[in-house]
Design a protein around this motif. Structure first.
Motif, mmCIF file in Angstrom:
data_model
loop_
_atom_site.group_PDB
_atom_site.id
_atom_site.type_symbol
_atom_site.label_atom_id
_atom_site.label_comp_id
_atom_site.label_asym_id
_atom_site.label_seq_id
_atom_site.Cartn_x
_atom_site.Cartn_y
_atom_site.Cartn_z
ATOM 1 N N UNK A 284 0.610 -1.199 -0.147
ATOM 2 C CA UNK A 284 0.111 0.032 0.115
ATOM 3 C C UNK A 284 0.977 1.308 -0.003
ATOM 4 N N UNK A 285 2.206 1.240 -0.480
ATOM 5 C CA UNK A 285 2.939 2.289 -0.440
ATOM 6 C C UNK A 285 3.126 3.070 -1.736
ATOM 7 N N UNK A 286 1.992 3.225 -2.567
ATOM 8 C CA UNK A 286 1.817 4.092 -3.425
ATOM 9 C C UNK A 286 1.270 5.419 -3.162
ATOM 10 N N UNK A 287 1.114 6.595 -3.609
ATOM 11 C CA UNK A 287 0.939 7.829 -3.395
ATOM 12 C C UNK A 287 0.129 8.511 -4.372
ATOM 13 N N UNK B 139 2.729 5.249 -8.409
ATOM 14 C CA UNK B 139 2.670 3.740 -8.237
ATOM 15 C C UNK B 139 3.776 3.138 -7.677
ATOM 16 N N UNK B 140 3.564 2.149 -6.612
ATOM 17 C CA UNK B 140 4.960 1.389 -6.159
ATOM 18 C C UNK B 140 4.751 0.094 -6.049
ATOM 19 N N UNK C 285 4.775 8.096 5.368
ATOM 20 C CA UNK C 285 5.959 7.633 4.388
ATOM 21 C C UNK C 285 5.547 7.256 3.462
ATOM 22 N N UNK C 286 4.246 6.754 3.058
ATOM 23 C CA UNK C 286 3.667 6.618 1.774
ATOM 24 C C UNK C 286 2.086 6.361 1.943
ATOM 25 N N UNK C 287 1.432 5.952 0.997
ATOM 26 C CA UNK C 287 -0.112 5.854 0.981
ATOM 27 C C UNK C 287 -0.865 6.956 1.243
ATOM 28 N N UNK C 288 -2.196 7.013 0.843
ATOM 29 C CA UNK C 288 -3.071 8.001 0.716
ATOM 30 C C UNK C 288 -4.377 7.199 1.174
ATOM 31 N N UNK C 289 -5.292 8.076 1.561
ATOM 32 C CA UNK C 289 -6.805 7.363 2.022
ATOM 33 C C UNK C 289 -7.311 6.477 0.914
ATOM 34 N N UNK C 290 -7.183 6.849 -0.514
ATOM 35 C CA UNK C 290 -7.774 5.796 -1.489
ATOM 36 C C UNK C 290 -6.795 4.620 -1.672
ATOM 37 N N UNK C 291 -5.535 4.924 -1.552
ATOM 38 C CA UNK C 291 -4.540 3.706 -1.779
ATOM 39 C C UNK C 291 -4.775 2.621 -0.409
ATOM 40 N N UNK C 292 -5.104 3.326 0.657
ATOM 41 C CA UNK C 292 -5.534 2.500 1.841
ATOM 42 C C UNK C 292 -6.801 1.655 1.780
ATOM 43 N N UNK C 293 -7.681 2.389 1.069
ATOM 44 C CA UNK C 293 -8.927 1.618 0.931
ATOM 45 C C UNK C 293 -8.797 0.659 -0.048
#
Length: 250
Positions: A10-13, A17-18, A38-46
């Motif tokens: 989940x380390x994209x932002x 993309x990562x 350090x990475x991630x955002x709300x939509x990436x977390x979801x």
């Protein structure tokens, strides 16, 4: 014999993309989800939680220093109070999404420079462990064995999960070899698989500076940002299963 196989994910932002989470998740048993610092955002977390739920993974929080530019790998001059608040904030953020998805918080594992500092500095380790305990004393903390991170967590009464790294080099003191140093990374999937079996079955691994290092491995980490993460995870999984080691979350 069994072992957990975890990965940082989940380390994209945003549009950046990562990692190859879709290919990696079926090969592991638990995942550490970036919480936005350090990475991630709300939509990436979801999206990451939806993928983890689909593949049946145990989900943990992966809090780090507030360092998007440096991917959480630069040590910041954060006080213990700041570390406590940062960890609590990040665990809380992920837990909001977990609650909506109906997924329990399985563990907490610090990320990058925060993890490394906690393996050396008792005050940082205590701040992390206290934040986890105050959030939920039933949640285990993933630790590097025989370090302040383990001892401070256990002193506070937290459960700990001993972690080892088959695709990272070790120094003779049992800590990870510094990034950028010779032997710090294992890029060959077959070699990482050999080391994983050695860690789990024999409880040891070769150090980059000579000799054997004792290893306690309840969980093995595959770094999701490693370009060979999927290939390494597949090789590690196959080698462990061939030795009769079950792969499942703790």
């Amino acid at each position: 014999m069994r072992v957990d196989l975890n990965a940082d994910a989940g380390e994209s932002f945003g549009n950046w993309k990562l990692g190859r989470d879709e290919a990696l998740f079926p090969l592991i048993s638990s995942v550490n989800v970036a919480c936005g610092f350090h990475a991630g955002d709300p939509l990436t977390i979801k999206h990451t939680l939806a993928l983890a739920q689909k593949t049946g993974l145990a989900v943990g929080a992966h809090p780090g220093f507030p360092d998007l530019v440096g991917f959480g790998r630069r040590e910041l001059a954060a006080t213990p109070d700041e570390v406590y608040a940062d960890v609590l904030y990040q665990v809380g953020a992920l837990s909001a999404f977990l609650k909506v998805a109906g997924i329990p918080l399985h563990h907490v594992k610090p990320h990058g420079a925060l993890y490394n500092r906690a393996t050396k500095d008792p005050q940082t380790a205590r701040a992390i462990a206290q934040a986890v305990k105050d959030f939920d004393p039933r949640v285990p903390l993933v630790v590097l064995p025989a370090t302040p991170l383990e001892s401070e967590a256990q002193e506070l009464g937290l459960s700990t999960v001993a972690e080892a790294f088959p695709e990272r080099g070790y120094s003779r003191d049992g800590r990870l070899a510094p990034r950028g140093s010779a032997g710090a990374w294992i890029h060959d999937p077959a070699e990482a698989a050999r080391r994983a079996v050695q860690m789990v079955v024999k409880g040891q691994v070769e150090a980059v500076d000579g000799g054997l290092v004792p290893v306690r491995a309840q969980t093995l980490c595959i770094h999701g940002d490693n370009p060979q993460a999927v290939e390494i995870a597949a090789a590690v999984r196959e080698a462990l299963l061939a030795e009769g080691v079950a792969i499942q979350s703790y």
